[in-house]
Scaffold this motif. Structure first.
Motif, PDB file in Angstrom:
ATOM      1  N   TRP A   1      11.353 -29.480  -9.108  1.00 43.13           N
ATOM      2  CA  TRP A   1      11.321 -30.885  -9.520  1.00 43.13           C
ATOM      3  C   TRP A   1      12.261 -31.107 -10.706  1.00 43.13           C
ATOM      4  O   TRP A   1      12.955 -32.124 -10.778  1.00 43.13           O
ATOM      5  CB  TRP A   1       9.899 -31.292  -9.902  1.00 43.13           C
ATOM      6  CG  TRP A   1       8.946 -31.296  -8.743  1.00 43.13           C
ATOM      7  CD1 TRP A   1       9.239 -31.101  -7.426  1.00 43.13           C
ATOM      8  CD2 TRP A   1       7.526 -31.507  -8.811  1.00 43.13           C
ATOM      9  NE1 TRP A   1       8.111 -31.169  -6.659  1.00 43.13           N
ATOM     10  CE2 TRP A   1       7.038 -31.421  -7.487  1.00 43.13           C
ATOM     11  CE3 TRP A   1       6.632 -31.738  -9.844  1.00 43.13           C
ATOM     12  CZ2 TRP A   1       5.683 -31.584  -7.183  1.00 43.13           C
ATOM     13  CZ3 TRP A   1       5.281 -31.893  -9.548  1.00 43.13           C
ATOM     14  CH2 TRP A   1       4.818 -31.822  -8.227  1.00 43.13           C
TER      15      TRP A   1
ATOM     16  N   ARG B   1      -1.728 -36.547 -11.403  1.00 45.62           N
ATOM     17  CA  ARG B   1      -1.874 -36.039 -10.036  1.00 45.62           C
ATOM     18  C   ARG B   1      -0.556 -35.464  -9.546  1.00 45.62           C
ATOM     19  O   ARG B   1       0.497 -36.097  -9.629  1.00 45.62           O
ATOM     20  CB  ARG B   1      -2.331 -37.153  -9.105  1.00 45.62           C
ATOM     21  CG  ARG B   1      -3.735 -37.659  -9.414  1.00 45.62           C
ATOM     22  CD  ARG B   1      -4.151 -38.745  -8.448  1.00 45.62           C
ATOM     23  NE  ARG B   1      -4.154 -38.279  -7.069  1.00 45.62           N
ATOM     24  CZ  ARG B   1      -4.488 -39.033  -6.026  1.00 45.62           C
ATOM     25  NH1 ARG B   1      -4.814 -40.316  -6.221  1.00 45.62           N
ATOM     26  NH2 ARG B   1      -4.462 -38.541  -4.819  1.00 45.62           N
ATOM     27  N   GLU B   2      -0.618 -34.259  -9.001  1.00 45.65           N
ATOM     28  CA  GLU B   2       0.588 -33.585  -8.531  1.00 45.65           C
ATOM     29  C   GLU B   2       1.230 -34.331  -7.372  1.00 45.65           C
ATOM     30  O   GLU B   2       2.456 -34.389  -7.259  1.00 45.65           O
ATOM     31  CB  GLU B   2       0.246 -32.153  -8.120  1.00 45.65           C
ATOM     32  CG  GLU B   2       1.474 -31.309  -7.809  1.00 45.65           C
ATOM     33  CD  GLU B   2       1.139 -29.840  -7.689  1.00 45.65           C
ATOM     34  OE1 GLU B   2       1.848 -29.140  -6.948  1.00 45.65           O
ATOM     35  OE2 GLU B   2       0.179 -29.393  -8.336  1.00 45.65           O
ATOM     36  N   SER B   3       0.440 -34.928  -6.521  1.00 50.56           N
ATOM     37  CA  SER B   3       0.994 -35.660  -5.377  1.00 50.56           C
ATOM     38  C   SER B   3       1.799 -36.875  -5.842  1.00 50.56           C
ATOM     39  O   SER B   3       2.839 -37.203  -5.259  1.00 50.56           O
ATOM     40  CB  SER B   3      -0.129 -36.113  -4.439  1.00 50.56           C
ATOM     41  OG  SER B   3      -1.058 -36.946  -5.123  1.00 50.56           O
ATOM     42  N   THR B   4       1.343 -37.537  -6.899  1.00 52.65           N
ATOM     43  CA  THR B   4       2.076 -38.680  -7.442  1.00 52.65           C
ATOM     44  C   THR B   4       3.383 -38.231  -8.052  1.00 52.65           C
ATOM     45  O   THR B   4       4.435 -38.862  -7.860  1.00 52.65           O
ATOM     46  CB  THR B   4       1.229 -39.406  -8.503  1.00 52.65           C
ATOM     47  OG1 THR B   4      -0.017 -39.779  -7.944  1.00 52.65           O
ATOM     48  CG2 THR B   4       1.956 -40.654  -9.001  1.00 52.65           C
ATOM     49  N   ARG B   5       3.351 -37.108  -8.766  1.00 52.47           N
ATOM     50  CA  ARG B   5       4.588 -36.576  -9.340  1.00 52.47           C
ATOM     51  C   ARG B   5       5.580 -36.203  -8.240  1.00 52.47           C
ATOM     52  O   ARG B   5       6.785 -36.465  -8.361  1.00 52.47           O
ATOM     53  CB  ARG B   5       4.275 -35.343 -10.194  1.00 52.47           C
ATOM     54  CG  ARG B   5       3.544 -35.642 -11.496  1.00 52.47           C
ATOM     55  CD  ARG B   5       3.332 -34.361 -12.290  1.00 52.47           C
ATOM     56  NE  ARG B   5       2.810 -34.628 -13.628  1.00 52.47           N
ATOM     57  CZ  ARG B   5       2.615 -33.699 -14.547  1.00 52.47           C
ATOM     58  NH1 ARG B   5       2.887 -32.417 -14.259  1.00 52.47           N
ATOM     59  NH2 ARG B   5       2.151 -34.017 -15.746  1.00 52.47           N
ATOM     60  N   ALA B   6       5.075 -35.598  -7.184  1.00 53.12           N
ATOM     61  CA  ALA B   6       5.948 -35.216  -6.070  1.00 53.12           C
ATOM     62  C   ALA B   6       6.606 -36.451  -5.454  1.00 53.12           C
ATOM     63  O   ALA B   6       7.801 -36.441  -5.121  1.00 53.12           O
ATOM     64  CB  ALA B   6       5.151 -34.458  -5.017  1.00 53.12           C
ATOM     65  N   PHE B   7       5.830 -37.521  -5.314  1.00 55.93           N
ATOM     66  CA  PHE B   7       6.393 -38.765  -4.775  1.00 55.93           C
ATOM     67  C   PHE B   7       7.484 -39.304  -5.689  1.00 55.93           C
ATOM     68  O   PHE B   7       8.550 -39.736  -5.222  1.00 55.93           O
ATOM     69  CB  PHE B   7       5.290 -39.811  -4.611  1.00 55.93           C
ATOM     70  CG  PHE B   7       5.805 -41.188  -4.322  1.00 55.93           C
ATOM     71  CD1 PHE B   7       6.237 -41.529  -3.038  1.00 55.93           C
ATOM     72  CD2 PHE B   7       5.892 -42.142  -5.332  1.00 55.93           C
ATOM     73  CE1 PHE B   7       6.742 -42.795  -2.772  1.00 55.93           C
ATOM     74  CE2 PHE B   7       6.383 -43.412  -5.079  1.00 55.93           C
ATOM     75  CZ  PHE B   7       6.809 -43.735  -3.797  1.00 55.93           C
TER      76      PHE B   7
ATOM     77  N   ASN C   1       7.410 -27.172 -12.974  1.00 53.05           N
ATOM     78  CA  ASN C   1       7.930 -26.983 -11.620  1.00 53.05           C
ATOM     79  C   ASN C   1       9.463 -27.042 -11.691  1.00 53.05           C
ATOM     80  O   ASN C   1      10.040 -28.085 -11.954  1.00 53.05           O
ATOM     81  CB  ASN C   1       7.394 -28.079 -10.693  1.00 53.05           C
ATOM     82  CG  ASN C   1       7.786 -27.844  -9.232  1.00 53.05           C
ATOM     83  OD1 ASN C   1       8.945 -27.617  -8.916  1.00 53.05           O
ATOM     84  ND2 ASN C   1       6.792 -27.917  -8.356  1.00 53.05           N
TER      85      ASN C   1
END
Length: 487
Positions: free
Chosen positions: A127, A339-345, A124
């Motif tokens: 990011w 998990r993508e959501s954890t990476r985003a956080f 990404n």
């Protein structure tokens, strides 16, 4: 089959994040290169260390080797063969401004391998952009650049490229970048050795052992052979650890037989606060990558074990190698959760943290400390007077000058920081083997920087009637004298 030209293919790769990381790196370079130029023009650069490194480049480009600011052979100070790469620029007249600008450019380029590593691990680019910008906005990155040219800062970007190469299985590129980093300063070998150790721990035993062994062997060779061959008594900076034992083996003995001594030193250096502040700009994400932490961990611990308090600080060039480890650990730490959501956080956490800490602790125009006095933000007619004084000094004169004048006079074979060579101060190893004062033909003194003892030395010994000096200028702030003018 439709054929796309290489030129068109390259244009298609210029995505918005790529353009932004390049643009932000250019802004970083522009701001810090310009303000370092102003800092030098306004006599805010020092003999230690810009003057040392500028004279070193000038000396080796002309076949000389003894640095008279430090009182040591160039390679008896540190093993820095990469300085030879700068010799052609010195032949063309490059000096302190060039060295500072080159250093800032090198660090700005470091955003690219951070971006590439993030893209490789996170898949990404947006990011990855946040992580690359976090490297440039880290307060330690900014302050180590503000500290003016230092070889370990030049090693930062090659080390970042080297670790990127390990993830890409480009081992020839790794070897090239690692050797370039080590050529800038022997301390970088500690980081390269830790990279090898991490690879070993991750299962690449053959390469890991080879890299660890080669880097460790080079570091030991420098400590026990290269530097001692240039000076008596071994590497001067081993004295920074004298309270822990006699040399590396003595330190190891202390660690094994009296570990409380090591613990007391780490506590004195406030190791918890050190790592807290080092990781805070990355939202403490480096803690998610134990292997990444190891890369810069050894350099950090060595800084903390040294007795000079300035080595424990994160707002100078001593933080260069620890920042490499923290940056790489942050990228790997963000990529560690699946998990993508954890990476985003985590990316969001890095974004908020880098902005908050860069504003409160950084050195850029938006930072609270920008007007703290560490940047010379205001011009003065005094600077014009200082420049006129500097212009009077012949290029081939042997000079003793106040420390803020030295980096403006360092393109010569003999330039001393007053009171050297009359009263050895910060000279060689233990102020041994001072040079003869008879060699000095010019004095350039800022009396505001001269303590009472040195002022007495200046007027009653140095400028005594039988020494042949002619005073050319002596007013409230500055004194200029020459022996040549009396001939």
């Amino acid at each position: 089959m439709k054929i796309i030209s290489p030129h068109r293919l390259n244009v298609r790769r210029l995505t918005a994040p790529v353009i932004l990381v390049i643009l932000i790196a250019i802004i970083f370079y522009g701001f810090f290169a310009y303000h370092l130029y102003l800092r030098h023009q306004r006599f805010g650069t020092f003999d230690y260390d810009l003057g040392i490194w500028d004279q070193s480049v000038w000396l080796i480009s002309r076949g000389h080797s003894f640095n008279t600011i430090r009182g040591l052979n160039v390679f008896g100070f540190h093993a820095t063969p990469a300085l030879w790469l700068l010799a052609p620029f010195s032949w063309l007249g490059a000096g302190p401004v060039f060295l500072n600008s080159l250093m800032v450019f090198s660090v700005a380029v470091g955003a690219w391998p951070v971006f590439r590593l993030g893209k490789h691990l996170l898949k990404n680019e947006w990011w990855s952009l946040v992580l690359a910008v976090a490297f440039l906005m880290h307060f330690s990155t900014q302050w180590m650049v503000q500290s003016t040219f230092h070889p370990e800062v030049m090693a930062v970007t090659p080390l970042l490229f080297a670790w990127l190469a390990t993830h890409q299985n480009r081992w020839g590129a790794f070897a090239g970048w690692a050797m370039l980093a080590i050529a800038w300063k022997e301390d970088a070998a500690v980081v390269v050795a830790m990279m090898g150790l991490v690879l070993l721990m991750r299962g690449d035993k053959e390469r890991g052992l080879t890299i660890f062994g080669a880097a460790t062997a080079w570091f030991a060779l420098v400590l026990w052979l290269v530097i001692p061959s240039q000076v008596s008594g071994g590497a001067f900076y081993l004295g920074h650890f004298g309270h822990l034992g006699d040399g590396p083996l003595g330190m190891l003995d202390t660690l094994l037989t009296n570990p409380t001594t090591i613990w007391r030193q780490l506590s004195k250096a406030q190791f918890f606060g050190y790592f807290r502040d080092l990781f805070a700009p990355f939202g403490f994400t480096p803690l998610l990558s134990p292997g990444g932490l190891l890369i810069g961990g050894a350099s950090s611990v060595l800084n903390l074990l040294a007795f000079p308090p300035y080595s424990w600080r994160l707002d100078n060039y001593y933080a260069a190698l620890p920042v490499v480890g923290a940056t790489l650990a942050a990228v790997e730490g963000v990529a560690r959760p699946s998990r993508e959501s954890t990476r985003a956080f985590l990316v969001g956490l890095v974004g908020v943290s880098m902005i908050a800490t860069s504003i409160t602790w950084g050195a850029a125009w938006y930072s609270d400390d920008f007007k703290s006095g560490r940047w010379p933000n205001h011009d003065s007619s005094i600077y014009d007077l200082q420049r006129r004084i500097i212009d009077q000094v012949p290029d081939d004169a042997a000079v003793s000058a106040s420390y803020l004048m030295v980096s403006h006079l360092s393109h010569r074979e003999k330039i001393y920081t007053f009171p050297n060579p009359w009263a050895p101060s910060n000279w060689g190893i233990g102020d041994e083997n001072p040079h003869s004062p008879d060699e000095v033909t010019w004095l350039v003194i800022d009396k505001g920087l001269t303590n009472p003892a040195h002022t007495l030395l200046l007027y009653e010994v140095v400028l005594a009637e039988d020494q042949g000096w002619t005073i050319l200028f002596d007013e409230e702030l500055f004194l200029v004298a020459s022996r040549e003018a009396s001939k």
